[in-house]
Design a protein around this motif. Structure first.
Motif, PDB file in Angstrom:
ATOM      1  N   ALA A  49       0.732  -1.093  -0.423  1.00 43.09           N
ATOM      2  CA  ALA A  49       0.034   0.269  -0.085  1.00 43.09           C
ATOM      3  C   ALA A  49       0.461   1.076  -0.022  1.00 43.09           C
ATOM      4  N   ASP A  59      -2.991   4.068  -3.077  1.00 39.28           N
ATOM      5  CA  ASP A  59      -3.305   3.037  -3.283  1.00 39.28           C
ATOM      6  C   ASP A  59      -3.030   1.210  -3.018  1.00 39.28           C
ATOM      7  N   TYR A  60      -3.665   0.458  -2.752  1.00 37.45           N
ATOM      8  CA  TYR A  60      -3.317  -0.828  -2.463  1.00 37.45           C
ATOM      9  C   TYR A  60      -3.442  -1.699  -4.086  1.00 37.45           C
ATOM     10  N   ASP A  62      -3.910  -5.828  -4.861  1.00 34.79           N
ATOM     11  CA  ASP A  62      -5.080  -6.136  -4.457  1.00 34.79           C
ATOM     12  C   ASP A  62      -5.550  -6.819  -3.951  1.00 34.79           C
ATOM     13  N   LYS A  65      -7.130  -5.481  -0.479  1.00 35.91           N
ATOM     14  CA  LYS A  65      -8.203  -4.733  -0.615  1.00 35.91           C
ATOM     15  C   LYS A  65      -9.733  -4.749   0.147  1.00 35.91           C
ATOM     16  N   GLY A  66      -9.566  -4.111   1.254  1.00 45.93           N
ATOM     17  CA  GLY A  66     -10.893  -4.750   2.220  1.00 45.93           C
ATOM     18  C   GLY A  66     -10.407  -4.672   2.988  1.00 45.93           C
ATOM     19  N   ARG A  67      -9.670  -5.198   3.696  1.00 45.86           N
ATOM     20  CA  ARG A  67      -8.748  -5.693   5.141  1.00 45.86           C
ATOM     21  C   ARG A  67      -7.717  -4.692   4.833  1.00 45.86           C
ATOM     22  N   ALA A  69      -5.458  -1.598   5.921  1.00 48.20           N
ATOM     23  CA  ALA A  69      -5.932   0.703   5.495  1.00 48.20           C
ATOM     24  C   ALA A  69      -4.329   0.951   5.991  1.00 48.20           C
ATOM     25  N   ARG A 107       4.231   2.980  -6.484  1.00 55.60           N
ATOM     26  CA  ARG A 107       4.603   1.470  -6.487  1.00 55.60           C
ATOM     27  C   ARG A 107       6.059   1.504  -6.824  1.00 55.60           C
TER      28      ARG A 107
END
Length: 123
Positions: A49, A59-60, A62, A65-67, A69, A107
């Protein structure tokens, strides 16, 4: 020159949470893009991230994502990685990285690295 020190790693059961912290030296922290990378045994380092200096661009990878932060506190020169719903495959050494500005995107192109903190997720 920027020095980075990570903390917050440890052993956690699958489904659990950890919060990593990265404390940065220097007086222009808000000008640095900050990121988290990880490296598992026998694997190459991979991007997790990133967050721009202002915190306005994030940016995360894939797989997080959702797990996970990412956040930052420019007053205290610290970047965080909140990791929830951890899986055994998240086991790795997590390292903080910094670069001035946003050249090369979120990245690539990091100049400064911390020593890393071990995260181990048991099944």
């Amino acid at each position: 020159q920027v020095q980075l020190v990570e903390s917050g790693g440890g052993l956690v059961q699958a489904g659990g949470s950890l919060r990593l912290s990265c404390a940065a030296s220097g007086r222009t922290f808000s000008g640095y893009t900050m990121a988290w990378f990880r490296q598992a045994p026998g694997k190459e380092r991979e991007f997790v991230a990133a967050i721009a200096g202002s915190g306005g661009s994030i940016d995360y990878a894939d797989f997080v994502k959702g797990r996970f932060a990412i956040s930052r506190d420019n007053t205290h020169n610290t970047v965080y990685l909140q990791m929830n719903s951890l899986k055994p495959e998240d086991t790795a050494v997590y390292s903080c990285a910094a670069k001035y500005g946003f050249v090369s995107g979120p990245r690539l192109g990091y100049s400064y690295w911390g020593q890393g903190t071990q995260v181990t997720v048991s099944s």
